[in-house]
Design a protein around this motif. Structure first.
Motif, PDB file in Angstrom:
ATOM      1  N   ILE A 125      -3.745  -2.504  -6.923  1.00 41.06           N
ATOM      2  CA  ILE A 125      -4.941  -1.669  -6.042  1.00 41.06           C
ATOM      3  C   ILE A 125      -6.258  -0.677  -6.920  1.00 41.06           C
ATOM      4  O   ILE A 125      -6.201   0.636  -7.307  1.00 41.06           O
ATOM      5  N   LYS A 130      -9.791  -0.724  -3.915  1.00 44.33           N
ATOM      6  CA  LYS A 130      -9.287   1.071  -2.824  1.00 44.33           C
ATOM      7  C   LYS A 130     -10.761   0.700  -1.637  1.00 44.33           C
ATOM      8  O   LYS A 130     -10.697   0.905  -1.156  1.00 44.33           O
ATOM      9  N   LYS A 138     -10.968  -0.177   2.364  1.00 43.67           N
ATOM     10  CA  LYS A 138     -11.177   0.441   2.970  1.00 43.67           C
ATOM     11  C   LYS A 138     -12.064   0.672   4.257  1.00 43.67           C
ATOM     12  O   LYS A 138     -12.765   0.565   5.369  1.00 43.67           O
TER      13      LYS A 138
END
Length: 516
Positions: free
Chosen positions: A224, A229, A233
């Motif tokens: 990740i 990320k 998100k």
């Protein structure tokens, strides 16, 4: 390549796919009908499609394509894009494998949760639904990888390869049912295996095409990273928003299988397939091209060009979606009769499907506008606003489902979907207008007014021909009705085209100049 030319290329290939899709659906209707085997196959098809639209073609594409476009326009260009795509593939693959294995193990419970085990039907119906869905579910894994490679190709402006992929699905299913159709049960099982095989074929096709461009996607150790990320998100709210639309479809399955007569799910499926033709050719084609186009314009700070592009996209979408919706409402009965009625699909099934088609078609322009307007928000990184609006539409759809099905049965479910789509589209347009991203000018309003008048002329022609000429006596079933139906469709196209020119909405040459 301009927005229009790219959209036409995608739309043309989508049209080819939809034509083969019609052949596929005609065969399914003829050999499966609208009974037990058909209902089970449609449940088996909808479950992997639910996750595909939710994650692969919904949340993932909307989050991944803008990031890839920005990477390509950055200083590192193709190097950064290759790293991003490889990271996404390496993270995505183990998650999809785990989801597929979990779903296969839990399938009896999943089917019971969706259908209640078909409480009013024989026990073998639930068992068949579980069996078929276990066969089709790996399609999710395969088509999700296809969606990743599609994003890579689209970000490089290579729209044709991805748009051609669904053709392989339809050809595979056509082959499956032509080879194995002795009984409805055999046809359903052959179609389920065809779905899985088609996923493999589509994946090989995209791998072969993506290797021709300068983004070399490879597997690596999943991690990740900051980019992942950011993507995850961005995906979360989009998945929730896309989930609202897909939950609408699952709600229809739950209500139709638990509270409506057998065959209701099949009626909705066949009607939705016809409704999806213009949606795919217009909405998905324009939306596919619009997302990377707007992402690139916004990343360069060209807001005026982005607003102009959106205006032209909305005009083009309405120009094609509005007459399509009107035609499906006015002559939906003859279309259903000619395409589907025969063998296992009875005239009564055709009438029930035609009513559902008319209800779905009232929302067709709204479905297309949602596909066109949503990329405006995604291109700017705003994934929350479409989610909030789609959740409102979801709640409204569920409420309307529960009310309208009491009076209109399966037609009420289709009508509720259409009404909630209009609420969603109107809200998206209002927010985009308030933010200055959708700025219609006088030409826009003049064009829309001319298009509405043109559709009115087309409706008058179709209605008059279908009601007050010899066509009123045509039995809309079988090969003998193909020519009368073709006459109706040709009359609609010609009358609409002539009215568009007479009211000076626009002509093809001016549209090409405006979008280039």
């Amino acid at each position: 390549m301009s927005l229009l030319k790219s959209g036409v290329a995608v739309g043309a290939l989508t049209m080819v796919s939809r034509i083969f899709g019609f052949v596929r659906d005609i065969l399914i209707a003829r050999y499966l009908g609208a009974g037990l085997a058909a209902d089970c196959f449609f449940v088996a098809l909808k479950l992997p499609n639910f996750f595909r639209r939710l994650f692969a073609e919904g949340a993932f594409t909307a989050a991944f394509v803008p990031m890839l476009s920005r990477a390509l326009t950055g200083p590192s260009g193709a190097v950064a894009a290759t790293r991003l795509a490889s990271q996404a593939l390496s993270l995505m693959l183990p998650i999809l494998l785990a989801l597929t294995i979990l779903a296969e193990l839990a399938m009896p419970g999943v089917i019971w949760g969706l259908t209640g085990g078909f409480p009013d039907d024989p026990p073998e119906k639930a068992a068949l639904a579980v069996h078929l869905t276990r066969i089709t579910f790996p399609y999710l894994l395969l088509i999700s990888l296809v969606s990743l490679l599609t994003g890579v190709a689209n970000a490089r402006g290579r729209f044709a390869a991805a748009a051609a992929a669904p053709i392989f699905l339809n050809l595979t299913l056509i082959s499956a049912i032509l080879l194995f159709h002795e009984t409805p049960m055999m046809s359903a099982e052959a179609l389920a295996f065809g779905v899985a095989i088609a996923g493999c074929v589509q994946l090989v096709w995209l791998i072969w095409n993506v290797r021709k461009i300068d983004i070399d996607v490879r597997l690596m150790i999943p991690r990740i990273s900051p980019e992942m990320k950011q993507m995850l998100k961005a995906m979360l709210p989009i998945a929730i928003g896309a989930g609202a639309m897909q939950v609408n479809l699952l709600v229809d399955i739950v209500l139709a299988t638990r509270y409506l007569p057998e065959g209701s799910l099949s009626y909705l499926f066949y009607a939705d397939r016809l409704n999806q033709l213009p949606l795919g050719v217009v909405g998905i084609a324009i939306g596919t091209v619009l997302l990377p186009t707007l992402s690139s314009l916004f990343s360069k700070g060209e807001r005026e060009a982005a607003a102009t592009t959106l205006n032209r996209a909305v005009e083009g979408a309405i120009a094609m979606a509005l007459p399509a919706a009107a035609a499906l409402i006015v002559i939906g009965g003859p279309i259903i009769g000619v395409l589907f009625v025969g063998r296992a699909f009875t005239a009564a099934d055709g009438t029930a499907t035609a009513y559902a088609l008319g209800a779905y078609a009232t929302g067709l322009p709204a479905y297309v506008l949602i596909k066109v307007l949503t990329p405006v928000f995604f291109a700017k990184g705003d994934t929350k606003t479409p989610v909030k609006l789609s959740m409102i539409a979801l709640v409204l759809n569920v409420i309307l489902n529960l009310i309208l099905m009491q009076f209109l049965a399966h037609v009420g479910l289709a009508l509720a979907t259409a009404i909630s789509a209009w609420v969603n589209a109107g809200a998206l347009m209002f927010v985009a207008f308030r933010r200055g991203e959708f700025r219609p000018d006088i030409r826009f309003f003049r064009t829309i007014a001319a298009l509405v008048l043109s559709v009115g002329v087309m409706i008058a022609v179709l209605f008059s021909m279908a009601r007050y000429t010899y066509l009123a006596e045509v039995p809309w079933q079988g090969p003998a009705a193909i020519m009368p139906l073709a006459l109706l469709i040709a009359a609609g196209l010609l009358s609409y085209s002539a009215a568009v020119q007479a009211f000076r909405a626009y002509d093809l040459r001016s549209l090409l100049r405006r979008s280039s």
